[in-house]
Motif scaffolding. Structure first.
Motif, PDB file in Angstrom:
ATOM      1  N   GLU A  65       0.823  -1.200   0.000  1.00 19.42           N
ATOM      2  CA  GLU A  65       0.000   0.000   0.000  1.00 19.42           C
ATOM      3  C   GLU A  65       0.864   1.259   0.000  1.00 19.42           C
ATOM      4  O   GLU A  65       1.890   1.304   0.681  1.00 19.42           O
ATOM      5  CB  GLU A  65      -0.919   0.021   1.234  1.00 19.42           C
ATOM      6  N   PRO A  66       0.435   2.305  -0.757  1.00 20.05           N
ATOM      7  CA  PRO A  66       1.181   3.569  -0.750  1.00 20.05           C
ATOM      8  C   PRO A  66       0.913   4.358   0.530  1.00 20.05           C
ATOM      9  O   PRO A  66      -0.207   4.361   1.048  1.00 20.05           O
ATOM     10  CB  PRO A  66       0.637   4.305  -1.976  1.00 20.05           C
ATOM     11  N   ASN A  67       1.953   5.024   1.015  1.00 19.89           N
ATOM     12  CA  ASN A  67       1.834   5.825   2.234  1.00 19.89           C
ATOM     13  C   ASN A  67       2.573   7.144   2.068  1.00 19.89           C
ATOM     14  O   ASN A  67       3.635   7.202   1.427  1.00 19.89           O
ATOM     15  CB  ASN A  67       2.446   5.090   3.433  1.00 19.89           C
ATOM     16  N   TYR A  68       2.025   8.194   2.650  1.00 22.53           N
ATOM     17  CA  TYR A  68       2.777   9.439   2.776  1.00 22.53           C
ATOM     18  C   TYR A  68       3.991   9.167   3.668  1.00 22.53           C
ATOM     19  O   TYR A  68       3.897   8.414   4.649  1.00 22.53           O
ATOM     20  CB  TYR A  68       1.919  10.532   3.402  1.00 22.53           C
ATOM     21  N   PRO A  69       5.139   9.779   3.390  1.00 23.48           N
ATOM     22  CA  PRO A  69       6.334   9.506   4.193  1.00 23.48           C
ATOM     23  C   PRO A  69       6.303  10.119   5.589  1.00 23.48           C
ATOM     24  O   PRO A  69       7.083   9.730   6.448  1.00 23.48           O
ATOM     25  CB  PRO A  69       7.468  10.110   3.355  1.00 23.48           C
TER      26      PRO A  69
END
Length: 237
Positions: A65-69
């Motif tokens: 899943e993509p996540n904000y850093p």
């Protein structure tokens, strides 16, 4: 370009008289690794993101899943929030990030902000030192059995949190720990976790799994740093 740092919350958050931990990396990765371990050990939930047009445009992929850093995790039962980031921010963003964090803490009526910074390892010295923005914060450092820093300098986000916290009467404690700046620094991460748990009830690290988590977190942070480097260099010329 919009220079503001924006915070987006995913729902209501109740942290009155609680705690905020600054997990932005400083020198080395110990603060981010310790924060990651606390999140996994103490049942924190993702509660928001921290973003800016001045942050490098990176997505961190975890479990597909993509996540904000830069994200906010919360344990409402213990009334603790953690700002966790895989970004090592350019120093031009340090003041703005600290002020944004402080404003968010005051909006949520946070009682104590805990930050940390590494200094170069002095041979034979492993003492954890604390400094507080207010008299009550310094008393908390002493009550935790830590030595209070009398003279020195604290740079970056932690230093700004101290200065701004003093101005507005917000309790801020910065923990100063020893590190060689190389990773994964399991030892300093474990020491930092232990010190934070003395200041904040209800948070802990699973020391037995911390070394493995330290290695995983370091790989993720280094990958993010490498991908962001050329972007950051072009953004801040």
């Amino acid at each position: 370009m919009d220079s503001k740092i924006k915070i987006k919350e995913f729902g209501s958050i109740n942290l009155e008289k609680g705690y905020l931990i600054d997990g932005f990396p400083s020198a080395g990765f110990s603060s981010a690794i310790a924060s990651e371990s606390m999140i996994k050990t103490s049942q924190f939930k993702l509660a928001g993101i921290v973003d800016s047009d001045n942050f490098p445009p990176i997505s961190v992929i975890k479990d597909g899943e993509p996540n904000y850093p830069s994200r906010i995790f919360v344990n409402e039962e213990s009334r603790v929030a953690i700002f966790l980031s895989y970004l090592t921010l350019d120093q031009s963003l340090h003041k703005m990030t600290a002020k944004t964090m402080l404003k968010w803490a005051q909006e949520h009526k946070i009682g104590l902000i805990v930050s940390s910074i590494a200094i170069k390892l002095s041979e034979g010295s492993e003492e954890m030192i604390g400094i507080g923005s207010t008299e009550s914060a310094r008393n908390k450092v002493k009550e935790a059995g830590l030595r209070v820093l009398e003279h020195g300098t604290v740079p970056g986000i932690p230093g700004t949190l101290l200065n701004e916290g003093r101005l507005v009467g917000q309790d801020v404690i910065v923990l100063i720990f020893q590190s060689d700046g190389k990773g994964p620094d399991f030892k300093s991460s474990a020491q930092l976790c232990a010190a934070i748990s003395k200041l904040i009830p209800g948070v802990s690290c699973n020391i037995s799994s911390l070394q493995q988590e330290a290695e995983k977190a370091e790989v993720m942070i280094k990958e993010t740093e490498e991908e962001a480097k050329h972007l950051r260099d072009s953004m801040y010329r």
